[in-house]
Scaffold this motif. Structure first.
Motif, short mmCIF file in Angstrom:
data_model
loop_
_atom_site.label_atom_id
_atom_site.label_comp_id
_atom_site.label_asym_id
_atom_site.label_seq_id
_atom_site.Cartn_x
_atom_site.Cartn_y
_atom_site.Cartn_z
N HIS A 1 -4.21 65.12 -38.30
CA HIS A 1 -3.85 65.59 -36.95
C HIS A 1 -2.70 64.79 -36.34
O HIS A 1 -2.77 64.37 -35.17
CB HIS A 1 -5.07 65.59 -36.04
CG HIS A 1 -6.03 66.71 -36.32
ND1 HIS A 1 -5.75 68.02 -36.04
CD2 HIS A 1 -7.26 66.71 -36.90
CE1 HIS A 1 -6.76 68.79 -36.42
NE2 HIS A 1 -7.69 68.01 -36.96
N GLY B 1 -1.81 67.47 -33.34
CA GLY B 1 -2.95 66.72 -32.85
C GLY B 1 -2.67 65.47 -32.05
O GLY B 1 -3.55 64.98 -31.36
N HIS C 1 -5.06 74.39 -38.08
CA HIS C 1 -4.18 73.91 -37.01
C HIS C 1 -2.71 73.87 -37.41
O HIS C 1 -1.86 73.64 -36.56
CB HIS C 1 -4.64 72.53 -36.54
CG HIS C 1 -5.86 72.57 -35.68
ND1 HIS C 1 -5.86 73.04 -34.39
CD2 HIS C 1 -7.14 72.21 -35.94
CE1 HIS C 1 -7.07 72.96 -33.88
NE2 HIS C 1 -7.87 72.47 -34.79
N PRO D 1 -9.77 65.76 -29.09
CA PRO D 1 -8.90 66.88 -29.50
C PRO D 1 -9.65 68.21 -29.50
O PRO D 1 -9.67 68.93 -30.49
CB PRO D 1 -8.47 66.47 -30.91
CG PRO D 1 -9.63 65.70 -31.44
CD PRO D 1 -10.20 64.95 -30.25
N ASP E 1 -5.27 72.59 -28.29
CA ASP E 1 -5.92 71.44 -27.68
C ASP E 1 -5.90 71.55 -26.16
O ASP E 1 -4.89 71.95 -25.56
CB ASP E 1 -5.21 70.14 -28.09
CG ASP E 1 -5.55 69.74 -29.51
OD1 ASP E 1 -6.26 70.50 -30.19
OD2 ASP E 1 -5.10 68.66 -29.94
#
Length: 526
Positions: free
Chosen positions: A17, A63, A98, A385, A499
């Motif tokens: 991340h 992230g 992600h 997160p 997020d």
């Protein structure tokens, strides 16, 4: 020659991340995370094991504030995670869910910036059925003649979270079916001696008993892969941020190295040549912690300019707070409506289109928002997160959840309000006390735990226990995390795979001025 032996080491990172530097961006204090420290471990392992592979299992490029800054404001330079991975000579990477969050432009740049292939056997072109990103697997040959195949797979659940425009033209096929298609090909046609699956997904079942530990909706199919796909030697997993090692399922060695670069995954295979073929004689998996490890300064220098720019940006005001949104007394935030909680809940409602929301003050160190808000202030308050999820619950579920939160307090018998030991021992769990918006409720802490909600209204009328309500909350809570079993396996109406820190930042940037306000929809009595 028969009797010849070798040791193969497979190193895995997963769910890093965007964590590169060993620090917390909330306050820049040192923290045992990141690729700087992981790099030191990788170099140590390679020094002792000449036959080594290095694989990233996904969720690499999103992230941290550094990656957020890069994606939003700095698109002229190569992706910093690709720079890091190139320096470390990764053999391949797999797409995580992600990877798609910042859109195709950022993802395509990251792939093109990488000197290694990104694998995606089960992400196919909707029109042709061919692997969308071109490369489903790699074969690596070692000096001894051992051929190692790595097949890349991604959780098929991505379309349930991601914006449609970010995955246009893609079809996410079942990873079990895809593995059953490719593994025989790799063994027979490509003559692989070792088959490794790198799957950005986790385990929906208990590794030992096979009992379901979550709703089996196809998000985490690692257990099924082990049971239903023959000829797999090792399965690298991720997505769940769990630490799994020293385990095997149906003879398949499995591993999962947590998240944010706190651990490096290591699978060791010992092989021996018999009758002109290589056979695995021993397999093991372990996790190596970065705690106390010195970060690789040379590697960090490669992205030093990125970090400098991101740090400067973190301290640039994004907007202002009109009024008071500071946290001076965490207990006061949890005993009466507070502008910080109101703001986050209202933002969650806006992002999801729902009219009921819940959130928490995660710890007692949250400072609240000062008058001039920077990104650093946001990450100091919203420390996890998390993304958002809308689930459909009954009125009874709602009441049960509120009772769970209300048990945060000791039964009041005079004096100061105190926190129940269940929320402080063996570790603080302030993040498991939720505050809601969109409903009106009263908590009476003079009553015994489990019987404290003395008012619960929605739109001015009592909540009906059998009626259904759609509620937005963070992804951790939405699966029942924090002993909110009433939320487990509930229908997911919507996923917002961004997020919350990014949602907050975007809101402050857009509005420029956020008014600190409360509507006093709940209160605590005693």
């Amino acid at each position: 020659m028969d009797g010849e032996a070798m040791k193969l080491v497979i190193l895995e990172t997963s769910d890093v991340h965007g964590s590169i530097y060993p620090l917390s961006y909330a306050d820049n204090k040192p923290k045992d995370v990141g690729m700087g420290k992981i790099a030191t471990l990788i170099k140590n392992e390679r020094a002792g094991n000449p036959s080594t592979m290095l694989i990233d299992n996904g969720d690499m490029i999103q992230g941290t504030p550094l990656l957020y800054y890069y994606a939003r404001f700095d698109k002229s330079r190569p992706n910093p995670m690709a720079v890091i991975a190139n320096e470390l000579n990764y053999d391949c990477a797999v797409f995580g869910n992600h990877e798609f969050n910042f859109g195709r432009d950022i993802l395509d740049r990251a792939v093109s910036d990488s000197k290694f292939p990104w694998l995606a056997a089960n992400i196919v072109n909707q029109s042709t059925g061919e692997p969308f990103f071109g490369k489903p697997y790699i074969i690596k040959s070692f000096d001894q003649g051992v051929r190692v195949a790595v097949l890349g797979l991604t959780t098929k659940y991505v379309p349930n979270w991601e914006k449609a425009e970010h995955i246009t033209g893609m079809r996410f096929e079942d990873p079990v079916e895809t593995a059953n298609k490719w593994v025989p090909f790799l063994k027979k046609e490509k003559k692989a001696d070792v088959v490794v699956l790198s799957y950005h997904g986790g385990f929906g079942r208990d590794l030992d008993t096979g009992k379901a530990i979550e709703e089996l909706k196809g998000e985490n199919q690692a257990y099924q892969i082990c049971q239903e796909v023959p000829d797999i030697d090792a399965l690298l997993t991720g997505h769940q941020h769990r630490m799994i090692y020293g385990s095997a399922v149906n003879g398949v060695t499995v591993i999962q190295p947590g998240c944010n670069g706190t651990h490096l995954g290591k699978v060791t295979l010992e092989l021996e040549k018999q009758q002109e073929r290589w056979h695995i004689t021993r397999k093991m998996s372990e996790l190596i912690s970065v705690a106390g490890v010195e970060a690789d300064a040379g590697l960090l220098n490669k992205v030093g300019d990125y970090e400098k720019d991101a740090q400067n940006w973190l301290d640039q005001p994004l907007g202002k707070i009109e009024g008071d949104m500071l946290v001076r007394d965490p207990m006061k935030v949890r005993t009466e409506d507070h502008p910080l909680i109101e703001f986050i809940n209202r933002l969650q409602m806006k992002a999801s289109g729902m009219d009921i929301s819940s959130t928490a003050l995660f710890n007692n160190e949250s400072p609240g928002m000062p008058e001039n808000v920077s990104m650093r202030d946001i990450v100091a308050n919203y420390i996890y997160p998390n993304t958002l999820r809308v689930i459909r619950i009954t009125g009874q579920d709602m009441r049960d959840a509120l009772e769970r939160s209300a048990s945060y307090f000791k039964t009041y018998s005079g004096g100061l309000i105190e926190v129940s030991k269940a929320f402080t021992d063996p570790k603080p769990q302030h993040y498991n006390y939720d505050m809601w918006e969109g409903i009106d409720y009263i908590i009476d802490i003079s009553r015994p735990a489990g019987n404290r909600i003395v008012k619960l209204d929605y739109h001015g009328v009592p909540v009906k226990m059998t009626q259904h309500y759609d509620v937005v909350m963070n992804n951790y809570r939405a699966v029942g995390g924090g002993d909110y079993a009433m939320f487990s396996n509930k229908p997911v109406i919507k996923d917002i795979p961004v997020d919350v820190t990014e949602l907050i930042a975007n809101e402050v940037l857009e509005k420029k001025v956020i008014k600190a306000k409360v509507d006093h929809n709940w209160k605590l009595i005693y």
